[in-house]
Design a protein around this motif. Structure first.
Motif, short mmCIF file in Angstrom:
data_model
loop_
_atom_site.label_atom_id
_atom_site.label_comp_id
_atom_site.label_asym_id
_atom_site.label_seq_id
_atom_site.Cartn_x
_atom_site.Cartn_y
_atom_site.Cartn_z
N GLY A 57 10.01 -4.36 -13.11
CA GLY A 57 9.07 -5.25 -12.42
C GLY A 57 9.47 -6.71 -12.51
N ILE A 58 9.72 -7.16 -13.74
CA ILE A 58 10.11 -8.56 -13.92
C ILE A 58 11.47 -8.82 -13.27
N GLY A 59 12.37 -7.83 -13.35
CA GLY A 59 13.68 -8.00 -12.72
C GLY A 59 13.56 -8.22 -11.22
N PHE A 60 12.74 -7.40 -10.56
CA PHE A 60 12.55 -7.55 -9.11
C PHE A 60 11.86 -8.86 -8.76
N VAL A 61 10.91 -9.28 -9.59
CA VAL A 61 10.21 -10.55 -9.33
C VAL A 61 11.18 -11.72 -9.45
N LEU A 62 12.02 -11.69 -10.48
CA LEU A 62 13.00 -12.76 -10.67
C LEU A 62 14.04 -12.79 -9.56
N LEU A 63 14.26 -11.64 -8.94
CA LEU A 63 15.21 -11.57 -7.82
C LEU A 63 14.60 -12.11 -6.52
N PHE A 100 6.23 9.38 -24.64
CA PHE A 100 6.35 9.42 -23.18
C PHE A 100 5.51 8.32 -22.53
N ASN A 101 4.34 8.06 -23.09
CA ASN A 101 3.44 7.07 -22.49
C ASN A 101 3.92 5.63 -22.68
N THR A 102 4.89 5.43 -23.57
CA THR A 102 5.46 4.08 -23.72
C THR A 102 6.65 3.85 -22.80
N ILE A 103 7.14 4.94 -22.20
CA ILE A 103 8.30 4.80 -21.30
C ILE A 103 7.93 3.97 -20.08
N SER A 104 6.78 4.28 -19.49
CA SER A 104 6.37 3.59 -18.26
C SER A 104 6.22 2.08 -18.44
N PRO A 105 5.46 1.58 -19.44
CA PRO A 105 5.34 0.13 -19.57
C PRO A 105 6.65 -0.58 -19.88
N THR A 137 6.67 -0.82 -10.76
CA THR A 137 5.65 0.09 -11.28
C THR A 137 5.87 1.51 -10.77
N PHE A 138 6.19 1.63 -9.48
CA PHE A 138 6.43 2.95 -8.89
C PHE A 138 7.62 3.64 -9.56
N LEU A 139 8.72 2.93 -9.72
CA LEU A 139 9.90 3.52 -10.34
C LEU A 139 9.65 3.90 -11.79
N ALA A 140 8.85 3.10 -12.49
CA ALA A 140 8.53 3.39 -13.89
C ALA A 140 7.76 4.70 -14.02
N PHE A 141 6.76 4.89 -13.17
CA PHE A 141 5.98 6.14 -13.18
C PHE A 141 6.84 7.33 -12.78
N LEU A 142 7.73 7.13 -11.81
CA LEU A 142 8.58 8.22 -11.34
C LEU A 142 9.51 8.71 -12.45
N ILE A 143 10.14 7.80 -13.15
CA ILE A 143 11.04 8.17 -14.23
C ILE A 143 10.26 8.84 -15.37
N GLN A 144 9.07 8.34 -15.66
CA GLN A 144 8.23 8.93 -16.70
C GLN A 144 7.89 10.38 -16.37
N PHE A 145 7.52 10.64 -15.11
CA PHE A 145 7.19 12.00 -14.70
C PHE A 145 8.39 12.93 -14.82
N PHE A 166 0.83 -1.21 0.00
CA PHE A 166 0.00 0.00 0.00
C PHE A 166 0.87 1.26 0.00
N LEU A 167 2.01 1.21 0.70
CA LEU A 167 2.91 2.36 0.72
C LEU A 167 3.34 2.72 -0.70
N PHE A 168 3.83 1.72 -1.45
CA PHE A 168 4.32 2.00 -2.80
C PHE A 168 3.18 2.20 -3.79
N LEU A 169 2.03 1.61 -3.50
CA LEU A 169 0.86 1.85 -4.35
C LEU A 169 0.45 3.33 -4.28
N PHE A 170 0.42 3.88 -3.08
CA PHE A 170 0.01 5.27 -2.90
C PHE A 170 1.10 6.24 -3.36
N LEU A 171 2.36 5.83 -3.24
CA LEU A 171 3.44 6.65 -3.81
C LEU A 171 3.32 6.70 -5.33
#
Length: 334
Positions: A172-178, A160-165, A189-197, A128-133
């Motif tokens: 996302g997949i990298g963290f899951v595989l780790l 710009f809208n293709t940067i996030s996905p 997802t949070f980091l993707a949106f942050l970099i896009q902004f 929830f913390l990272f969801l709300f961030l």
């Protein structure tokens, strides 16, 4: 015949919709790959949690979506008048408004997170913390997105809208595989949106001449902004609640496996809305621009309604006639 075809294709609603559709198609395809990988690397239960959190983000997306539409309206208005000073004021004062709003909204949601955790049967509070961030960054991104939409910079906005996905897949997949499981997908997802902004805001801020926007009357601007945004908030709330509450309610009332299956089927059904969204995306700033220029709006309105109807009806028939093929396209492993 060729001249007539060129005239139709040169219509800004059609040409803009094609550009946005292409960008949206790429972004949605990348999001599809993200969900496909998550469905394979996560358990059914974890995947259900991820889609539920995504639905919560989409439900709360009424706020950034409303802000984007408001920024697009003002941006189109100033673009039509070639008023660079007011455009710069929109960026400066707009950022102040959404920053204060996003900060206050984040604090409120964190207070309510205990209730949400119980209601959604999700124990990990970090999610929830990272969801709300992520939502806070999403709200901030509504400023560059709205400014570019209002100025009808569809090529750039689609990029710009293709940067996030793309970043969601990589991170996302990298963290899951780790081994971070669903928490890794949420961090990605949070980091993707942050970099896009950051990229989007840096571009629009540098794209304007440094005019003295501070001389714009803050009180008048804020009042006009609030009056207009309240209308969009109500409209967006109705559409968003109708589109996303089903997944959240299923998560609450049914078991984890059933909610995961339902989340997958819900994604299939909503794809029709995703495919028609580029038409509205182009239609809104175009109407605002034409209105400011005192141009006729009827033909553009009828054209948009006709295009949305044709696309929706055709896709509905495809779903009814070829359900197994559609199922295989979305979830080839099932």
């Amino acid at each position: 015949m060729k001249e007539k075809a060129k005239k139709i294709l040169s219509n800004p609603l059609i040409s803009g919709s094609v550009i946005v559709f292409a960008g949206t198609f790429v972004a949605n395809f990348l999001s599809y790959l993200f969900n496909l990988f998550m469905g394979r690397f996560l358990s059914v239960s974890d995947y259900g949690i991820l889609v539920t959190l995504t639905s919560v983000l989409a439900l709360l997306g009424i706020f950034p979506n409303s802000f984007t539409s408001v920024f697009a309206k003002f941006s189109a208005k100033y673009f039509a008048k070639e008023d660079e000073k007011s455009s710069m004021a929109l960026i400066i004062h707009g950022l102040k408004i959404i920053f204060i709003f996003s900060l206050g909204f984040f604090i409120l949601l964190m207070i309510l997170s205990v209730f949400l955790s119980s209601f959604l049967k999700i124990e990990d509070m970090r999610l929830f913390l990272f969801l709300f961030l992520t939502l806070s960054v999403f709200i901030l991104y509504s400023l560059p997105a709205g400014v570019l939409q209002g100025r009808m910079r569809f090529y750039l906005l689609s990029f710009f809208n293709t940067i996030s996905p793309i970043l969601r897949i990589i991170l996302g997949i990298g963290f899951v595989l780790l081994g971070f499981k669903v928490f890794g997908a949420v961090i990605g997802t949070f980091l993707a949106f942050l970099i896009q902004f950051i990229i989007g805001f840096a571009y629009i801020f540098r794209g304007f001449k440094r005019v003295d926007a501070q001389k714009i009357n803050d009180k008048i601007f804020v009042k006009e902004f609030k009056d207009y945004s309240s209308k969009f908030l109500l409209a967006s709330a109705g559409i968003t609640i109708l589109s996303n509450t089903d997944v959240i309610l299923v998560r609450h009332f049914f078991d984890q496996v059933t909610s995961g299956h339902y989340a997958a089927l819900s994604l299939m059904g909503k794809s029709i809305f995703y495919l028609t969204s580029p038409i509205y995306f182009v239609f809104f700033p175009l109407i605002a621009y034409k209105k400011e220029k005192n141009e006729k709006l009827t033909n553009t309105l009828l054209l948009a309604a006709g295009l949305i109807t044709i696309v929706s009806v055709c896709l509905s028939f495809v779903y009814f006639l070829f359900p197994n093929i559609i199922l295989k396209v979305f979830f080839p492993a099932n």
